[in-house]
Write an enzyme that holds these catalytic residues in place. Structure first.
Site, PDB file in Angstrom:
ATOM      1  CG  HIS A 307      -2.260  12.110   5.202  1.00  0.00           C
ATOM      2  ND1 HIS A 307      -2.711  11.380   3.795  1.00  0.00           N
ATOM      3  CD2 HIS A 307      -1.064  12.628   5.330  1.00  0.00           C
ATOM      4  CE1 HIS A 307      -2.156  12.226   2.836  1.00  0.00           C
ATOM      5  NE2 HIS A 307      -0.269  12.281   3.695  1.00  0.00           N
ATOM      6  CD  GLU A 384      -3.781   8.584   7.420  1.00  0.00           C
ATOM      7  OE1 GLU A 384      -4.175   9.317   7.777  1.00  0.00           O
ATOM      8  OE2 GLU A 384      -3.564   8.372   6.571  1.00  0.00           O
TER       9      GLU A 384
HETATM   10  O1  0X9 Z   1      -2.223   6.295   1.645  1.00  0.00           O
HETATM   11  C1  0X9 Z   1      -1.737   7.429   1.880  1.00  0.00           C
HETATM   12  O2  0X9 Z   1      -1.334   8.456   1.292  1.00  0.00           O
HETATM   13  C2  0X9 Z   1      -1.911   7.635   3.344  1.00  0.00           C
HETATM   14  N1  0X9 Z   1      -3.447   7.566   3.885  1.00  0.00           N
HETATM   15  S1  0X9 Z   1      -5.303   7.967   3.554  1.00  0.00           S
HETATM   16  O3  0X9 Z   1      -6.465   7.917   3.727  1.00  0.00           O
HETATM   17  N2  0X9 Z   1      -5.102   9.764   4.116  1.00  0.00           N
HETATM   18  O4  0X9 Z   1      -5.057   7.717   2.359  1.00  0.00           O
HETATM   19  C3  0X9 Z   1      -1.368   7.268   3.972  1.00  0.00           C
HETATM   20  C4  0X9 Z   1       0.364   7.705   3.846  1.00  0.00           C
HETATM   21  C5  0X9 Z   1       1.198   7.013   5.013  1.00  0.00           C
HETATM   22  N3  0X9 Z   1       2.599   6.940   4.125  1.00  0.00           N
HETATM   23  C6  0X9 Z   1       3.558   6.455   3.939  1.00  0.00           C
HETATM   24  N4  0X9 Z   1       2.816   5.736   3.091  1.00  0.00           N
HETATM   25  N5  0X9 Z   1       4.715   6.553   4.606  1.00  0.00           N
HETATM   26 ZN    ZN Z   2      -4.275  11.424   2.931  1.00  0.00          ZN
END
Ligand code: 0X9
Ligand code: ZN
Length: 424
Positions: A307, A384
């Site tokens: 990500h 990230e």
């Molecule tokens: O919010 C998200 O889905 C991710 N961040 S983003 O800014 N790329 O959208 C983080 C995901 C975290 N992972 C888990 N929930 N395990």
């Molecule tokens: Zn993301």
């Protein structure tokens, strides 16, 4: 919280409408001319309440959500609302800093490359170019690679991946990338990494390539990715229409059947960026991934989801602050990953920890679903990538290769530490 305060906020927030699609540029792409991104710092409970209020409006585009550690939120504001936005912040004594003066300038810069047909990570590529490159790779390395298709997207595109295997019984590492459409650096890095595994002469990288079996999906959210190229550079979700709303798309990383919609870690509103879908696995893309993973579950030991942005390595869990069973090990591996990256000349800092304690509660993610459902996978992270908000999702092409070098340094350390701790 007094009622008058809410009324005033409601009025001002109404002025901040961010309805995309109203100003298409010459190429048919939505123009983000003079859109600005601000960093705002949330210090106390009242300001946090204010933030929740703004987010519920769905009129802002939050690029980076609030987290306990930085206490910063990045918000994109459309030009005619900037004045009101700043006044609103002032009324609430919220500090702000301008991160991006004109989002469209960054998008234009990102697109201004000299036309070279070479696939060399000096620019971002469209889906058909990535697939053409993948075909070339499969033709060039037929003995150690195998293409696979996990299924089709809502718009009926194939979702493709590559398996790289030098030996039958190697431990397996799975990389899912670009589940969020606008996070272009993820597929750029995934393709670079595939190339490195196949071409690098570095001894450590050869070891990584030959002693582990790799499953890599460079672009999971294919419909969304095409949409970011053709229409809206900042699209995040899938492209399946939602029932009972004109808003399109579900956040695929809130759609997995793992504490789905639990603890406020996703939205039930189809117009929000973190809409979890009408039910778990409502999306073609998440179902396809889950079914494919089930079919190979005994072959994978590490699961990574690429990500951007914020420079973080996030372990389970997203839905609760309770630590996962092997949290001490996951922190140790995370530490090795971050240290390796910070030791490079770029000195790029990475933080690590569980998702819920490091950033925010996020339920229904792929990483948590894999970690909880597959006995063989005990090491699972969201990565990230760059940066920390200077360019955000529109990371300049000149940073692709540095980001890839960082990923490789981090990956070598992550795999080595996982091996030391007997996970692989
Ligand atoms: O919010 C998200 O889905 C991710 N961040 S983003 O800014 N790329 O959208 C983080 C995901 C975290 N992972 C888990 N929930 N395990
Ligand atoms: Zn993301």
């Amino acid at each position: 919280m007094n009622f008058k305060y809410y009324v005033v906020l409601g009025f001002l927030a109404n002025l901040l409408t961010l309805a995309n699609g109203e100003n298409a540029g010459k190429s048919g792409n939505i123009s983000y001319d003079n859109y600005q991104v601000y960093k705002i710092n949330i210090k106390n409970a009242t300001q946090l309440q204010f933030l929740n209020f703004l987010q519920n409006q769905t009129r802002f585009s939050v690029w980076k959500d609030y987290d306990y550690i930085t206490e910063d939120v990045h918000v994109m504001v459309k030009p005619r609302e900037i004045h009101n936005f700043l006044r609103l912040l002032q009324n609430n004594e919220i500090e702000q800093e301008l991160l991006i003066e004109n989002v469209q300038d960054l998008i234009d810069l990102e697109q201004s490359y000299s036309d070279s047909s070479k696939f060399d990570w000096t620019r971002y590529y469209e889906l058909h170019e990535i697939e053409q490159w993948l075909d070339d790779i499969l033709l060039t390395y037929p003995n150690v690679t195998e293409g696979f298709i996990i299924g089709n997207s809502y718009e009926n595109r194939s979702i493709r991946g590559i398996k790289i295997a030098h030996k039958q019984d190697n431990p397996g590492i799975f990389i899912e990338s670009n589940i969020h459409a606008r996070e272009w650096i993820t597929s750029a890095t995934a393709t670079w990494f595939i190339n490195a595994l196949l071409t690098s002469q570095d001894e450590e990288v050869r070891d990584l390539a030959e002693n582990y079996n790799w499953y890599i999906i460079p672009v999971l959210n294919v419909d969304g990715f095409v949409y970011t190229h053709e229409r809206d550079r900042l699209w995040r979700k899938t492209r399946q229409p939602t029932l009972a709303s004109d808003c399109v798309g579900t956040d695929p990383n809130r759609n997995f059947d793992s504490n789905w919609m639990a603890n406020g870690g996703a939205s039930g509103n189809p117009c929000e960026e973190t809409y979890a879908g009408p039910q778990p696995f409502s999306e073609y893309e998440t179902t396809a991934l889950a079914e494919f993973l089930k079919s190979i579950q005994d072959d994978i030991n590490i699961y990574l989801a690429f990500h951007s942005y914020s420079q973080l390595l996030l372990s389970p869990y997203g839905h609760t602050e309770d630590p996962p069973e092997n949290y001490a090990d996951l922190l140790e591996i995370g530490g090795a990953f971050a240290t390796a990256i910070e030791s490079l000349p770029y000195k790029t800092p990475y933080r690590y920890g569980s998702t819920a304690t490091t950033i925010y509660i996020a339920s229904g993610s792929s990483v948590d679903w894999v970690y909880d459902n597959f006995d063989a996978v005990n090491v699972a992270y969201t990565i990230e990538f760059r940066d920390q908000g200077r360019f955000g999702f529109v990371l300049p092409p000149a940073q692709i290769i540095p980001n890839c070098e960082e990923l490789m340094a981090g990956m070598l350390a992550l795999v080595q530490k996982s091996h030391q701790l007997n996970y692989i």
